[in-house]
Design a protein around this motif. Structure first.
Motif: not given
Length: 348
Positions: A7-10, A16-20, A47-54, A164-170
């Motif tokens: 997951k991109a974000i935990r 808060l843990w971010l996948l680099d 290190k975190v990117r994609g509008a929803p994930a940001i 990787l860019a969101t909280g779900g399946i993209g």
């Protein structure tokens, strides 16, 4: 999609843990985010990117930053919230979800009751809600876009609008994952996406891990691949959709859209409704992030040209609405004319 996919974000026990993602696909490394400066740097450095994930990372990040201030009087806590939110918001200018998520926490703070500690708990709950909602939004986008993915089709995508860019399946990948689950046979062409190679490092990796048939292209292979008849549709994500239907996405998207128009290939944009910015009239008003020139001079870690060579490095471009066949949100597929369709989306 496999449940053990990174997951991109935990968010774990208030941490808060971010996948680099700059270290993918060769290393899967999570970094704990412990300060406003680190969160700002993680967003800016992709290190975190994609509008929803940001947006999700910013919401959690604001909670992390505010935790040391829960003993302050409420008014002082609110002032600190505003200051830290402004700072985190300055990390990247183009993706609207960043501002949207932070403003959502600001609005909660304006109406919530209780002392600073109680208010902080309310902000955490709201950040978790943003994360959970995005997961559901991604699946909703996938459901509405699924009819586009038929047996035998070739789908081109650009950059990474995936898990990787969101909280779900993209967003752009959501219908691909759902189609794969249903046993539909299709092929994906992922453009490498220079200069930071999000297509080759991220999209091709996550689709390959999911068992989806993916072929990696260099960016300058897109035209030839379309000309060969291998591509039936294009689906990309976006960092901002404005009121007239213009869309800002990773640099190179505009070129893909122009090519698709030339070859008569439908060009779709997938995004959650939180990425739609009705306050901005058209794409000429979207701020375009300009990044460091060293990214263009390098290919990965290799210096590919002289340091003295001038470069341009806009991170995004704007695709005009007339090149877009449809905008897919969790609420449905919007067809042109987009001005009325996008406005109606928020009346439902």
């Amino acid at each position: 999609m496999r449940g053990d996919f990174p997951k991109a974000i935990r968010w774990e026990n208030g941490e808060l843990w971010l996948l680099d993602q700059t270290r993918l696909p060769h290393e899967v490394v999570y970094e704990q985010q412990e300060s406003a400066e680190q969160i700002h740097a993680s967003i800016h450095a992709l290190k975190v990117r994609g509008a929803p994930a940001i947006g999700i990372a910013a919401a959690y990040g604001l909670c992390v930053v505010l935790k040391p201030f829960i003993d302050l009087p409420r008014a002082d806590f609110i002032a600190e919230l505003q200051r830290q939110a402004d700072y985190i918001n300055s990390s990247r200018p183009t993706a609207v979800n960043l501002q949207w998520a932070l403003q959502r926490l600001r609005s909660v703070a304006d109406t919530a009751e209780g002392d600073s500690e109680s208010l902080w708990q309310t902000l955490v709950i709201e950040a978790q809600a943003i994360h959970a909602e995005d997961e559901a939004l991604c699946r909703g986008i996938g459901v509405h876009a699924l009819p586009l993915i038929r047996d035998g089709v070739g789908v081109m995508t650009h950059c990474n609008a995936g898990a990787l860019a969101t909280g779900g399946i993209g967003t752009a990948t959501a219908p691909l994952y759902l189609a794969h689950e249903q046993g539909i046979s299709f092929r994906v062409f992922a453009n490498e996406t220079r200069p930071l190679l999000q297509g080759s490092r991220l999209t091709s990796w996550e689709l390959h891990c999911a068992g989806i048939d993916v072929t990696l292209l260099t960016d300058n292979m897109a035209a030839q691949t379309m000309a060969s008849g291998a591509v039936d549709l294009v689906i990309v994500g976006t960092d901002r959709v404005v009121a007239n239907g213009d869309v800002a996405n990773k640099i190179g998207t505009l070129g893909v859209a122009i090519l698709a128009k030339h070859y008569g290939i439908p060009f779709y944009v997938a995004c959650p409704s939180s990425t739609i910015d009705l306050s901005t009239a058209d794409g000429t008003l979207i701020p375009i992030e300009q990044r460091d020139s060293s990214e263009v001079r390098r290919f990965g870690s290799h210096q590919a040209t002289l340091s003295e060579i001038k470069t341009l490095n806009p991170a995004f471009d704007v695709t005009p609405a007339e090149l877009v066949s449809g905008i897919i949100t969790e609420k449905g597929l919007i067809k042109p004319p987009f001005s009325s369709g996008l406005a109606a989306l928020f009346d439902r």
